[in-house]
Scaffold this motif. Sequence first.
Motif, mmCIF file in Angstrom:
data_model
loop_
_atom_site.group_PDB
_atom_site.id
_atom_site.type_symbol
_atom_site.label_atom_id
_atom_site.label_comp_id
_atom_site.label_asym_id
_atom_site.label_seq_id
_atom_site.Cartn_x
_atom_site.Cartn_y
_atom_site.Cartn_z
ATOM 1 N N ALA A 150 1.224 -1.379 -0.087
ATOM 2 C CA ALA A 150 -0.173 -0.433 0.200
ATOM 3 C C ALA A 150 1.258 1.379 0.081
ATOM 4 C CB ALA A 150 -1.078 -0.077 1.116
ATOM 5 N N PHE A 151 0.402 2.395 -0.582
ATOM 6 C CA PHE A 151 1.325 3.229 -0.484
ATOM 7 C C PHE A 151 0.411 4.019 0.842
ATOM 8 C CE2 PHE A 151 1.197 3.334 -5.005
ATOM 9 C CZ PHE A 151 2.215 3.843 -5.537
ATOM 10 N N VAL A 152 2.212 4.592 1.604
ATOM 11 C CA VAL A 152 1.730 5.207 3.073
ATOM 12 C C VAL A 152 1.788 6.880 2.488
ATOM 13 C CG1 VAL A 152 2.729 5.372 5.279
ATOM 14 C CG2 VAL A 152 2.586 2.423 4.150
ATOM 15 N N ARG A 153 1.202 7.137 3.487
ATOM 16 C CA ARG A 153 1.522 8.772 3.054
ATOM 17 C C ARG A 153 2.135 9.339 4.955
ATOM 18 N NH1 ARG A 153 -3.539 13.008 2.234
ATOM 19 N NH2 ARG A 153 -2.428 14.616 3.538
ATOM 20 N N SER A 154 2.957 10.275 4.514
ATOM 21 C CA SER A 154 3.150 11.288 5.354
ATOM 22 C C SER A 154 3.713 12.639 5.330
ATOM 23 C CB SER A 154 4.917 10.837 5.377
ATOM 24 O OG SER A 154 5.660 9.310 5.403
ATOM 25 N N SER A 155 3.233 13.278 6.356
ATOM 26 C CA SER A 155 3.067 15.336 5.792
ATOM 27 C C SER A 155 3.745 15.573 7.406
ATOM 28 C CB SER A 155 1.484 14.936 5.881
ATOM 29 O OG SER A 155 0.772 14.669 6.962
ATOM 30 N N ARG A 156 4.048 16.568 7.088
ATOM 31 C CA ARG A 156 3.893 17.964 7.625
ATOM 32 C C ARG A 156 3.787 18.811 7.500
ATOM 33 N NH1 ARG A 156 8.934 20.743 5.838
ATOM 34 N NH2 ARG A 156 9.548 19.908 4.901
ATOM 35 N N PRO A 157 3.655 19.982 8.083
ATOM 36 C CA PRO A 157 3.176 21.240 7.179
ATOM 37 C C PRO A 157 4.196 21.790 6.926
ATOM 38 C CG PRO A 157 2.476 21.315 10.182
ATOM 39 C CD PRO A 157 3.526 19.629 9.399
#
Length: 196
Positions: free
Chosen positions: A181-188
């Motif tokens: 699966a595509f794993v999403r990571s984020s930051r402002p």
Amino acid sequence: MQTSALPDLAHTDTTPMHWLATAAAMAAVVAAAGLLQPDASASASTTPHRTVAQHGASPAAAPDPAHADFPLECGGAGHTVAKRAPGDLDGDGRPETVAVVHCAAGSGTPPSGVYVLTQGNGAAPRIVATLVDPVQKMSVGDFAVRDGVVSATLLGYSSPSVPSCCPDEQEQVTWQWRNGAFVRSSRPADPAGAGV
């Protein structure tokens, strides 16, 4: 000339029968090899599309988003592939294409969809993952695919009163293929770049 002390080896003389037996054995080997080939009629859903690169073989081309069917409702306006980038996202040796697509609009900032496309041999490109759905009402700023990682700057709105021309929120996002699966990571995003 010295004669051999061994008995005459009659079977060392070739006859047409020997050649016929050799040809029949070779044909049987070739036929058996043909039977051991993979089943070309197997469906893509049951057979992974992993390939092994062969020396001298040209690499597979990345899917062309111009030939894909995107799930956008544009009211007859059509859609625009705003950005695209190829890359082998799942490590199988075949490139995928990540496409940023939105409805064609004369003005404003229509919401974008970010889609991962794959393509089997001779088949049309198909969407295998939606990373950003247009219903999220986001648009995409910076965008890249490097070393199997998709990165983007998502632009959004803090409230419905913000004009669609001028998104006032940003988020730096990456996606990477892990465990199927595509794993999403984020930051402002950096506040200094807000409003871009």
